[in-house]
Scaffold this motif. Sequence first.
Motif, PDB file in Angstrom:
ATOM      1  N   ARG A  79      56.030   6.800  -4.724  1.00  0.00           N
ATOM      2  CA  ARG A  79      56.555   5.622  -5.413  1.00  0.00           C
ATOM      3  C   ARG A  79      56.617   5.828  -6.921  1.00  0.00           C
ATOM      4  NH1 ARG A  79      54.702   4.148  -0.659  1.00  0.00           N
ATOM      5  NH2 ARG A  79      55.704   2.409   0.434  1.00  0.00           N
TER       6      ARG A  79
ATOM      7  N   VAL B 231      61.637  -1.964  -8.042  1.00  0.00           N
ATOM      8  CA  VAL B 231      60.583  -0.966  -7.823  1.00  0.00           C
ATOM      9  C   VAL B 231      59.219  -1.559  -8.154  1.00  0.00           C
ATOM     10  CG1 VAL B 231      59.620   1.216  -8.615  1.00  0.00           C
ATOM     11  CG2 VAL B 231      62.051   1.052  -8.123  1.00  0.00           C
TER      12      VAL B 231
ATOM     13  N   ILE C 121      63.303  -2.113   2.818  1.00  0.00           N
ATOM     14  CA  ILE C 121      62.388  -1.376   1.956  1.00  0.00           C
ATOM     15  C   ILE C 121      61.095  -1.078   2.689  1.00  0.00           C
ATOM     16  CG2 ILE C 121      60.901  -1.641  -0.075  1.00  0.00           C
ATOM     17  CD1 ILE C 121      63.262  -2.943  -1.483  1.00  0.00           C
ATOM     18  N   ASP C 122      60.612  -2.046   3.462  1.00  0.00           N
ATOM     19  CA  ASP C 122      59.386  -1.841   4.230  1.00  0.00           C
ATOM     20  C   ASP C 122      59.581  -0.829   5.345  1.00  0.00           C
ATOM     21  OD1 ASP C 122      57.988  -3.637   2.705  1.00  0.00           O
ATOM     22  OD2 ASP C 122      58.321  -5.330   4.062  1.00  0.00           O
TER      23      ASP C 122
ATOM     24  N   THR D 267      60.452   6.390   2.232  1.00  0.00           N
ATOM     25  CA  THR D 267      60.450   6.211   0.782  1.00  0.00           C
ATOM     26  C   THR D 267      61.669   6.840   0.129  1.00  0.00           C
ATOM     27  OG1 THR D 267      58.032   6.206   0.795  1.00  0.00           O
ATOM     28  CG2 THR D 267      59.108   6.597  -1.322  1.00  0.00           C
TER      29      THR D 267
ATOM     30  N   THR E 196      64.592   4.584   0.584  1.00  0.00           N
ATOM     31  CA  THR E 196      64.454   3.381  -0.227  1.00  0.00           C
ATOM     32  C   THR E 196      64.927   3.637  -1.643  1.00  0.00           C
ATOM     33  OG1 THR E 196      62.594   2.524   1.069  1.00  0.00           O
ATOM     34  CG2 THR E 196      62.791   1.749  -1.202  1.00  0.00           C
TER      35      THR E 196
ATOM     36  N   VAL F  41      58.636  -2.777  -4.357  1.00  0.00           N
ATOM     37  CA  VAL F  41      58.153  -1.506  -3.820  1.00  0.00           C
ATOM     38  C   VAL F  41      56.692  -1.271  -4.192  1.00  0.00           C
ATOM     39  CG1 VAL F  41      58.502   0.989  -3.750  1.00  0.00           C
ATOM     40  CG2 VAL F  41      60.480  -0.546  -3.858  1.00  0.00           C
TER      41      VAL F  41
END
Length: 213
Positions: free
Chosen positions: A33, A143, A119-120, A124, A127, A147
């Motif tokens: 992330r 983000v 997103i979930d 990643t 996303t 996120v």
Amino acid sequence: MQGADSDLTAAVQAAQDGDEYAFTRVFRALHPRLLGYVRTMVAERDVEDVTAEAWLHISRDISRFSGDADRFRGWTTRIARNRALDHLRAMGRRPQEAHVEDATLAELPGGADTAEEAIDALATSQTFSLVRSLPQEQAGAVVLRTVLGLDARRAARLLGCRPGAVRTANHRGLRRLAKLVADRCPDLEECLVPERVPDPVPEGVTENHRSAL
């Protein structure tokens, strides 16, 4: 406290005591992330280097950190953002901040809910592929808020604007994402792929965690 947050808090505390394995757990939990967040700010060719520099600072100063998993996410995001801004200044580029009008927001429509579900559910990498297509102020807000899970106040401090502006940018970004999800993934399950294993801890991150590299 949710299970994942409890685990991250425990890992951070152990890493502060010099536990190399715990530091690796912290890295693997946050690196994808942070990498994606930096990617919304700097050119693709510079993303890995800027994120690695952020981890150098994180590993150097982790013993000074105080707080739970939520605060740690905000702290590490601030470090990553500062390294990205430093890089942009060194390259002679002006950082782009979130400057959107404050607004009273209605309840998020179903389309935004669809984006949050995507997103979930998506890996990643997928996303951030979608988020990178947003205008920068919206990408940053999505983000940080959706996120990384920062509250509007902390996200606003990072972005240099008001909490209401962050909520507005996040709201608009989610609406755009909902359309992208509908266009690219009409059947969401067909778009799901296993998450890739995070990259290894950058070499030289910290002398105290060499065995974790």
